[in-house]
Design a protein around this motif. Structure first.
Motif, PDB file in Angstrom:
ATOM      1  N   UNK A 126       8.571 -29.475   3.046  1.00 47.91           N
ATOM      2  CA  UNK A 126       8.958 -30.821   3.471  1.00 47.91           C
ATOM      3  C   UNK A 126      10.372 -30.820   4.032  1.00 47.91           C
ATOM      4  N   UNK A 127      10.593 -31.673   5.056  1.00 44.40           N
ATOM      5  CA  UNK A 127      11.965 -32.032   5.397  1.00 44.40           C
ATOM      6  C   UNK A 127      12.123 -33.510   5.047  1.00 44.40           C
ATOM      7  N   UNK A 128      13.289 -34.072   5.288  1.00 42.29           N
ATOM      8  CA  UNK A 128      13.542 -35.456   4.873  1.00 42.29           C
ATOM      9  C   UNK A 128      12.639 -36.459   5.590  1.00 42.29           C
ATOM     10  N   UNK A 129      12.370 -36.233   6.859  1.00 45.57           N
ATOM     11  CA  UNK A 129      11.515 -37.158   7.611  1.00 45.57           C
ATOM     12  C   UNK A 129      10.088 -37.149   7.047  1.00 45.57           C
ATOM     13  N   UNK A 130       9.581 -35.956   6.758  1.00 43.68           N
ATOM     14  CA  UNK A 130       8.226 -35.850   6.203  1.00 43.68           C
ATOM     15  C   UNK A 130       8.155 -36.533   4.837  1.00 43.68           C
ATOM     16  N   UNK A 131       9.230 -36.390   4.032  1.00 43.25           N
ATOM     17  CA  UNK A 131       9.281 -37.037   2.722  1.00 43.25           C
ATOM     18  C   UNK A 131       9.295 -38.556   2.880  1.00 43.25           C
ATOM     19  N   UNK A 132      10.102 -39.034   3.820  1.00 42.58           N
ATOM     20  CA  UNK A 132      10.161 -40.481   4.077  1.00 42.58           C
ATOM     21  C   UNK A 132       8.776 -41.017   4.456  1.00 42.58           C
ATOM     22  N   UNK A 133       8.083 -40.305   5.315  1.00 42.37           N
ATOM     23  CA  UNK A 133       6.752 -40.745   5.754  1.00 42.37           C
ATOM     24  C   UNK A 133       5.763 -40.768   4.590  1.00 42.37           C
ATOM     25  N   UNK A 134       5.841 -39.747   3.726  1.00 46.18           N
ATOM     26  CA  UNK A 134       4.937 -39.690   2.573  1.00 46.18           C
ATOM     27  C   UNK A 134       5.179 -40.858   1.611  1.00 46.18           C
ATOM     28  N   UNK A 135       6.453 -41.142   1.338  1.00 43.21           N
ATOM     29  CA  UNK A 135       6.780 -42.238   0.421  1.00 43.21           C
ATOM     30  C   UNK A 135       6.424 -43.592   1.029  1.00 43.21           C
ATOM     31  N   UNK A 136       6.636 -43.739   2.338  1.00 45.07           N
ATOM     32  CA  UNK A 136       6.304 -45.002   3.018  1.00 45.07           C
ATOM     33  C   UNK A 136       4.808 -45.283   2.936  1.00 45.07           C
ATOM     34  N   UNK A 137       3.998 -44.214   2.956  1.00 41.71           N
ATOM     35  CA  UNK A 137       2.539 -44.389   2.962  1.00 41.71           C
ATOM     36  C   UNK A 137       2.012 -44.941   1.644  1.00 41.71           C
ATOM     37  N   UNK A 181       1.174 -37.666 -10.776  1.00 43.75           N
ATOM     38  CA  UNK A 181       2.555 -37.308 -10.448  1.00 43.75           C
ATOM     39  C   UNK A 181       2.679 -35.831 -10.050  1.00 43.75           C
ATOM     40  N   UNK A 182       1.720 -35.321  -9.296  1.00 40.53           N
ATOM     41  CA  UNK A 182       1.783 -33.923  -8.874  1.00 40.53           C
ATOM     42  C   UNK A 182       2.902 -33.751  -7.839  1.00 40.53           C
ATOM     43  N   UNK A 183       3.335 -32.497  -7.647  1.00 41.20           N
ATOM     44  CA  UNK A 183       4.469 -32.246  -6.769  1.00 41.20           C
ATOM     45  C   UNK A 183       4.149 -32.619  -5.321  1.00 41.20           C
ATOM     46  N   UNK A 184       5.166 -33.123  -4.619  1.00 43.99           N
ATOM     47  CA  UNK A 184       4.978 -33.581  -3.242  1.00 43.99           C
ATOM     48  C   UNK A 184       5.142 -32.455  -2.226  1.00 43.99           C
ATOM     49  N   UNK A 185       6.013 -31.490  -2.537  1.00 43.89           N
ATOM     50  CA  UNK A 185       6.236 -30.427  -1.570  1.00 43.89           C
ATOM     51  C   UNK A 185       7.422 -29.560  -1.950  1.00 43.89           C
ATOM     52  N   UNK A 186       7.746 -28.639  -1.056  1.00 42.76           N
ATOM     53  CA  UNK A 186       8.877 -27.727  -1.258  1.00 42.76           C
ATOM     54  C   UNK A 186       9.998 -28.133  -0.306  1.00 42.76           C
ATOM     55  N   UNK A 200      17.788 -41.558   0.329  1.00 41.06           N
ATOM     56  CA  UNK A 200      16.415 -41.733   0.813  1.00 41.06           C
ATOM     57  C   UNK A 200      15.496 -42.082  -0.364  1.00 41.06           C
ATOM     58  N   UNK A 201      15.631 -41.330  -1.459  1.00 39.21           N
ATOM     59  CA  UNK A 201      14.793 -41.568  -2.638  1.00 39.21           C
ATOM     60  C   UNK A 201      15.043 -42.951  -3.236  1.00 39.21           C
TER      61      UNK A 201
END
Length: 529
Positions: free
Chosen positions: A8-19, A419-424, A437-438
């Motif tokens: 993951x980068x920050x943009x991908x994390x933002x998109x995942x949380x927004x979803x 609550x499984x892990x979102x990514x690396x 961001x979090x």
């Protein structure tokens, strides 16, 4: 499991949380009308009439955080009318749960109102009827097949209730009802002032932090930061943070509030919430801290024994022992869920009777599993993720087999924790920008779990013990082989030995640590793989 985790980068994390959120956050003004709760209007009118006619009113609460919070909100509201309210929180050890025949023996009232209990109080409702007492039940637990014969029942989980959001806690039901009482009596009480306590109840009772719950917790944490309520002032002083999060409440405040009812008497916690000055609030909070320390010791010993006696191959872990402390069985059940990744039931046996608590995982409804085997029980109640139950000692083995038989038909995917892990993440991305961001997606909790990330075969540079009793450790490591930056992670309640190959895989969360005015990033290990 660790092979399919994305980078993951920050943009991908933002998109995942927004979803996670289909709609924009609701405003307080968009909370559905309390009158949509079945019998709420009828109940509010009855309470208002009782006040006008100077009738005796008794409130019966519950000994967990939600029940104490519900009671505290009611007590504070009636204090501001002002009108005398006799508030009782049953003692777990002497009275059992909720509005019971035992509790009613010391009630002398024209009207009894329950908060966070009552939906299964069939016998108590009949006693009230015989004594000419009007009974208003407000609850949020799942109704059984037969409802109590009460004057009114306010519970969003009633099949016929049209309130659009069902997953609310007992304190929310009480607060919504009081909003209608306020209108009936044309009072000028500001209902927003109770949101500090309400937020604590929602978080502690593990309500999904979506829809109106998300709004109420967000707003409630803001109220907590500014409230003149003595209890809120003490909480702020204790946490000593510029921003209080849902995790602060879940891990530092809720266990203290809960400890009173678990080990001694919940009135200690009620007196903390309803204290009129900070001296009284401080004394009660100190006492709650001592009880919480005792709770930790009691829980640790019972957890060790429970893990040793558990069958790790079962679909539902069911353990029982003579004289386990009744007040910690719920926490021990939660520890077993963490340990084995399966629903767990922990029973304490005394005088041939077993009483206990259940906790679940993923999409498995522990309430439905217990209900499917109710013929073996003397009592049960609860909701999807947590329940309480009682049975005769001689039925424990049969019940263990039966509930596992019921669980064997459940889809195995339902047991996967949410609550499984979102990514690396790259070590270079772990900075204050990531923390900001979090924080944009707060509050975290049930249905909006705090993001957890993976370190896969990281190189361990050092392991140092920490804490008074050296029971925690600080691990310095480097993601292998690409990242240049070293990371420092903290592992609580466990000390790791240096791995033979000096490699470690673990999940962790990123949080903010505030100490003596200094703010730093803190990486907390959730699980070592």
């Amino acid at each position: 499991m660790l092979n399919n985790i994305p980078n993951l980068d920050k943009q991908a994390l933002f998109d995942l949380l927004s979803s996670r959120f289909e709609d924009e956050d609701k405003k307080l003004s968009q909370i559905p009308n309390p009158a949509l709760l079945q019998d709420a209007q009828k109940s509010a009118k009855k309470i208002a009439d009782a006040i006008r006619e100077n009738k005796r009113i008794t409130l019966v609460g519950d000994y967990d955080v939600d029940g104490v919070s519900s009671t505290a909100i009611m007590v504070d509201f009636f204090r501001q009318i002002p009108y005398p309210l006799d508030a009782i929180i049953p003692n777990r050890f002497k009275d059992g749960y909720g509005v019971s025949p035992t509790v009613l023996q010391r009630v002398d009232a024209d009207l009894v109102i329950t908060v966070d209990n009552g939906i299964s109080a069939l016998e108590a409702a009949n006693i009230c009827k015989e004594r000419g007492i009007d009974l208003i039940i407000t609850d949020h637990h799942t109704p059984g097949d037969t409802l109590p014969d009460a004057f009114s029942i306010v519970d969003p989980k009633l099949a016929s209730c049209e309130y659009p959001f069902k997953e609310i806690c007992g304190a929310q039901v009480a607060w919504l009802l009081l909003g209608l009482v306020k209108k009936e009596l044309n009072l000028s009480i500001d209902m927003k002032q109770f949101l500090d306590i309400l937020a604590i109840a929602i978080i502690a009772d593990i309500m999904p932090l979506i829809d109106i719950n998300r709004t109420l917790v967000k707003e409630g944490l803001k109220v907590l930061m500014n409230s003149n309520r003595p209890a809120s002032i003490i909480i702020r002083d204790f946490l000593n943070k510029s921003i209080i999060t849902s995790e602060d409440i879940a891990f530092q405040i809720a266990p203290r509030i809960n400890s009173a009812g678990r080990l001694e008497d919940a009135h200690i916690a009620l007196e903390f919430f309803t204290a009129c000055d900070t001296n009284k609030a401080y004394k009660q909070f100190e006492l709650l801290g001592k009880l919480n320390d005792l709770r930790k010791e009691t829980e640790a010993e019972a957890t060790k024994e429970a893990i040793a006696s558990a069958n790790p191959d079962a679909d539902v872990i069911v353990v029982a022992k003579e004289n386990w402390h009744e007040g910690v069985v719920g926490i021990v059940a939660a520890r077993l869920v963490d340990k084995f990744g399966k629903p767990a039931i922990v029973l304490s046996i005394k005088d041939g009777v077993a009483k206990g608590s259940a906790r679940s995982i993923g999409d498995v409804s522990i309430y439905e599993l217990i209900k499917a085997n109710k013929q073996l029980l003397t009592k049960f109640g609860g909701h999807k993720m947590a329940a309480g139950l009682g049975l005769q000692k001689e039925h424990i083995d049969i019940f263990r087999d039966a509930i596992n038989e019921s669980a064997s038909t459940i889809d195995s995917n339902d047991f996967i924790p949410k609550d499984k892990v979102m990514g690396i993440l790259s070590s270079e991305d772990i900075d204050f920008e990531l923390l900001n961001l979090l924080q944009n997606f707060e509050p975290y909790g049930e249905a909006n779990p705090f993001p957890s990330f993976l370190l896969k075969r990281a190189e361990v540079l050092s392991i140092k013990t920490m804490g008074k009793d050296k029971s925690h450790c600080r691990i310095t490591l480097k993601q292998y082989p690409h990242d240049r930056k070293t990371l420092e992670l903290v592992l609580f309640r466990q000390v790791l030995e240096m791995p033979i190959d000096r490699k470690l895989s673990c999940s962790y969360t990123v949080s903010k640590n505030e100490f003596n005015g200094r703010v730093s990033l803190q990486l907390l290990i959730n699980k070592v793989y």
